[in-house]
Each structure stands twice: as C-alpha cells, then as structure tokens.
Design a protein around this motif. Structure first.
Motif, PDB file in Angstrom:
ATOM      1  N   ASP A   1       0.749  -1.077  -0.088  1.00  9.35           N
ATOM      2  CA  ASP A   1      -0.115   0.197  -0.141  1.00  9.35           C
ATOM      3  C   ASP A   1       0.897   1.301  -0.285  1.00  9.35           C
ATOM      4  OD1 ASP A   1      -2.261  -1.465   0.132  1.00  9.35           O
ATOM      5  OD2 ASP A   1      -2.268  -1.646   2.329  1.00  9.35           O
ATOM      6  N   GLU A   2       2.205   1.169  -0.048  1.00  9.58           N
ATOM      7  CA  GLU A   2       2.912   2.341   0.140  1.00  9.58           C
ATOM      8  C   GLU A   2       4.253   2.400  -0.956  1.00  9.58           C
ATOM      9  OE1 GLU A   2       4.396   2.318   4.127  1.00  9.58           O
ATOM     10  OE2 GLU A   2       2.346   2.638   5.096  1.00  9.58           O
ATOM     11  N   TYR A   3       4.311   1.713  -1.512  1.00  7.19           N
ATOM     12  CA  TYR A   3       5.359   1.623  -2.554  1.00  7.19           C
ATOM     13  C   TYR A   3       5.011   1.437  -3.989  1.00  7.19           C
ATOM     14  CZ  TYR A   3       7.943   0.546   1.883  1.00  7.19           C
ATOM     15  OH  TYR A   3       8.735   0.633   2.920  1.00  7.19           O
ATOM     16  N   ILE A   4       6.007   2.125  -4.790  1.00  7.22           N
ATOM     17  CA  ILE A   4       5.670   1.819  -6.213  1.00  7.22           C
ATOM     18  C   ILE A   4       7.307   1.576  -6.797  1.00  7.22           C
ATOM     19  CG2 ILE A   4       5.379   2.898  -8.649  1.00  7.22           C
ATOM     20  CD1 ILE A   4       3.393   4.713  -7.348  1.00  7.22           C
ATOM     21  N   TYR A   5       7.424   0.387  -7.480  1.00  3.71           N
ATOM     22  CA  TYR A   5       8.678  -0.111  -8.029  1.00  3.71           C
ATOM     23  C   TYR A   5       8.695   0.109  -9.406  1.00  3.71           C
ATOM     24  CZ  TYR A   5      12.172  -3.417  -9.266  1.00  3.71           C
ATOM     25  OH  TYR A   5      13.346  -3.752  -9.796  1.00  3.71           O
ATOM     26  N   ALA A   6      10.016   0.735  -9.772  1.00  9.07           N
ATOM     27  CA  ALA A   6      10.063   1.010 -11.392  1.00  9.07           C
ATOM     28  C   ALA A   6      11.371   0.184 -11.728  1.00  9.07           C
ATOM     29  CB  ALA A   6      10.055   2.702 -11.523  1.00  9.07           C
ATOM     30  N   GLU A   7      11.221  -0.721 -12.806  1.00 10.74           N
ATOM     31  CA  GLU A   7      12.286  -1.395 -13.249  1.00 10.74           C
ATOM     32  C   GLU A   7      12.651  -0.726 -14.741  1.00 10.74           C
ATOM     33  OE1 GLU A   7      12.718  -6.011 -13.538  1.00 10.74           O
ATOM     34  OE2 GLU A   7      12.017  -5.538 -15.254  1.00 10.74           O
ATOM     35  N   ILE A   8      13.869  -0.364 -14.696  1.00 10.01           N
ATOM     36  CA  ILE A   8      14.200   0.478 -16.057  1.00 10.01           C
ATOM     37  C   ILE A   8      14.794  -0.683 -17.150  1.00 10.01           C
ATOM     38  CG2 ILE A   8      15.840   2.115 -17.085  1.00 10.01           C
ATOM     39  CD1 ILE A   8      15.914   3.459 -14.377  1.00 10.01           C
ATOM     40  N   SER A   9      15.280  -1.572 -16.539  1.00 13.29           N
ATOM     41  CA  SER A   9      15.906  -2.777 -17.407  1.00 13.29           C
ATOM     42  C   SER A   9      16.278  -3.790 -16.398  1.00 13.29           C
ATOM     43  CB  SER A   9      17.183  -2.247 -18.132  1.00 13.29           C
ATOM     44  OG  SER A   9      18.198  -2.091 -17.153  1.00 13.29           O
TER      45      SER A   9
END
Length: 294
Positions: free
Chosen positions: A14-22
């Motif tokens: 409920d508190e995190y957004i993960y961004a995978e660039i590669s």
C-alpha cells in the motif's frame, strides 16, 4: 546510441511503487535512475516519503493518505518518459580519491580463517581474482583495476556500503569475480572487495562474500563525523559519485591512517557535472577529460 526499454511499474503493498528500467545491469539505466530520483527530490512532491535509486531501478515510498497511488503513478510515468531522453541524463557529481593498499596483509589474514568457504582454498582472494580475469602479474592487475574511475550506482547492504561500477571501458574488460560459496564470518572494516562486476569498500567489520583484493586507507562511513568530509552525512558516497581507487604502499597506508586517526585527513575531491549523453558519445575520451587535473 542510448535506447531505453519501456519502464515497468508495479505497486508493492500500500505504500510503494517499484520502477524497473531494465532487467540487466546497464550503466545507462543507472544514469536514468539517478536522474529521475534526483528530479523527484528536487520537486518535493507532497506524499512522497522516501526515494531509493538502485542499479537499474528505483523505489518510491509514499503516504496513501496524502497522494493517490494512481495519480502518483501517472506522474512518475511522465517524469520517466522525460528522463528517457539522452539530453536529460545530467547531474552533479563528485570525483573522490580512495587510496587502496592492494594485496594487503590485513585482508589476507582475515580470509585464512574462512578458506573452507572459498572456491579455491589455499589461494588468496587477490590471486584468485587476478587469475580468473586472465592476469599473470600483480602490477598489471592493479593497474587495470585502478586506472579508471568507478561510478557509485547505489547504496545498501550495510550503512555506508556503495556499489561502484567502472566507467570508460567495454563490458568484456570489466574485472569480475564470483562471491564466496558461503559468506565469511568476518570481513575487516574498509576491506575492498569485488562481487560480480562491482567493487565495494566494506564500511564496518561484518560478514561478507565478496572477494577481497585490498584495504582502503580512508573510511567510507563515519557515524562520529570526526572528519570534515562527513559533516553533512555519515556516508561518504552518494549515488552518482565517482570513486578513483589509487594504489598505495603499506607505508603510505599507515601514514594516511595516522592522519585519519588524528582527524586531519583531507579527502581529494573534484566537483564535476556529469552528462550521460556525453558519456554515451565519447566514453573513454569523456572520462579522460573529466579526470584532467585530478
């Protein structure tokens, strides 16, 4: 030419957004992660609690009572698209010298107690890494490891640990090493280790599994803030910094340690603007230009 795949975003709880660039480690992906997270800090977006850049990704912690996760995601996607342009991969960096006593007696003594955990018991970590990377003499190995600056891609594991990746060379030239089969019980404070393609300086005595090739004469973590370099932070490293490992003798190591213990040591530092676009175009020539006068 820098071309990024589309960044993959995921909600984590409920508190995190993960961004995978590669998926794979590309130094250009790290340039983008640092550029994005620097920009997000600068904008001071309400609801964002913490920002974590990593090697090829970044993580955002937010307060869902202050910002809608879906609105925040849309905002992050907009910033991500902007920072996919080569001209946007810019940030302020610091070139910092790390004096290293390579093939030192301190780490050699430490690893003798955990030989049973190593791939080749009876051989020093230094000799093991030298051999598997195709070097036949100590001097050429040290030269290859120390000639170029290393980029601080991320911080973690223990407070003050910085992962550093060499710049200005092709991937096949990067010195690499597997980790121990199982971690050592103790690693000396300020030991210099290689794991995969990364070089780290252990901030404190701790368990560890990287191959040890030397000993830093200077601390990378100072919770007492006794040295001038640590007045603003306990940690020497910031993501986006450049570390230049400089080979030193045992005598010079002991002289520097005496200055460190007296709280008089002054780190050699050069503030430099870093351009991912220029690095992509010029590579080794760009690094040489940056190193002038250092």
């Amino acid at each position: 030419m820098l071309i990024f795949p589309e960044t993959r975003f995921d909600f984590c709880g409920d508190e995190y957004i993960y961004a995978e660039i590669s998926k794979e480690m590309r130094i250009e992906s790290n340039f983008k992660a640092i550029s994005i997270t620097n920009e997000l800090r600068k904008r001071q977006i309400p609801g964002i609690v913490e920002i974590y850049p990593a090697n090829a990704s970044y993580l955002i912690r937010y307060n869902p009572n202050e910002v809608s996760p879906h609105d925040l995601l849309a905002y992050l996607q907009e910033v991500d698209r902007e920072k996919s342009k080569r001209s946007e991969l810019n940030f302020d960096s610091r070139l910092i010298e790390i004096p290293v006593w390579y093939d030192d007696s301190v780490t050699k003594e430490a690893i003798e107690k955990d030989q049973h955990r190593h791939q080749e018991p009876g051989q020093s970590n230094f000799d093991f890494v030298m051999k598997i990377n195709g070097f036949t003499d100590k001097e050429s190995f040290i030269e290859a490891h120390s000639v170029n600056p290393y980029f601080v891609t991320s911080l973690g594991f223990k407070p003050g640990t910085a992962w550093t990746f060499p710049l200005g060379i092709e991937n096949e030239q990067v010195i690499q090493a597997p980790k121990y089969m199982s971690p050592r019980a103790k690693t000396p404070r300020e030991a210099v280790g290689i794991g995969g393609a990364f070089t780290v300086v252990y901030p404190t005595q701790s368990p560890g599994s990287y191959q040890l090739i030397g000993l830093s004469a200077v601390p990378v973590y100072d919770p007492t803030q006794s040295l001038e370099m640590f007045k603003e932070s306990f940690f020497l490293a910031r993501p986006g910094d450049l570390w230049k490992y400089r080979p030193i003798s045992e005598a010079e190591y002991r002289n520097i340690r005496e200055e460190v213990n007296k709280h008089t040591y002054q780190y050699k530092v050069k503030h430099v603007p870093f351009s991912g676009e220029e690095y992509d175009e010029k590579r080794a020539a760009y690094i040489s230009q940056m190193m002038e006068g250092f």
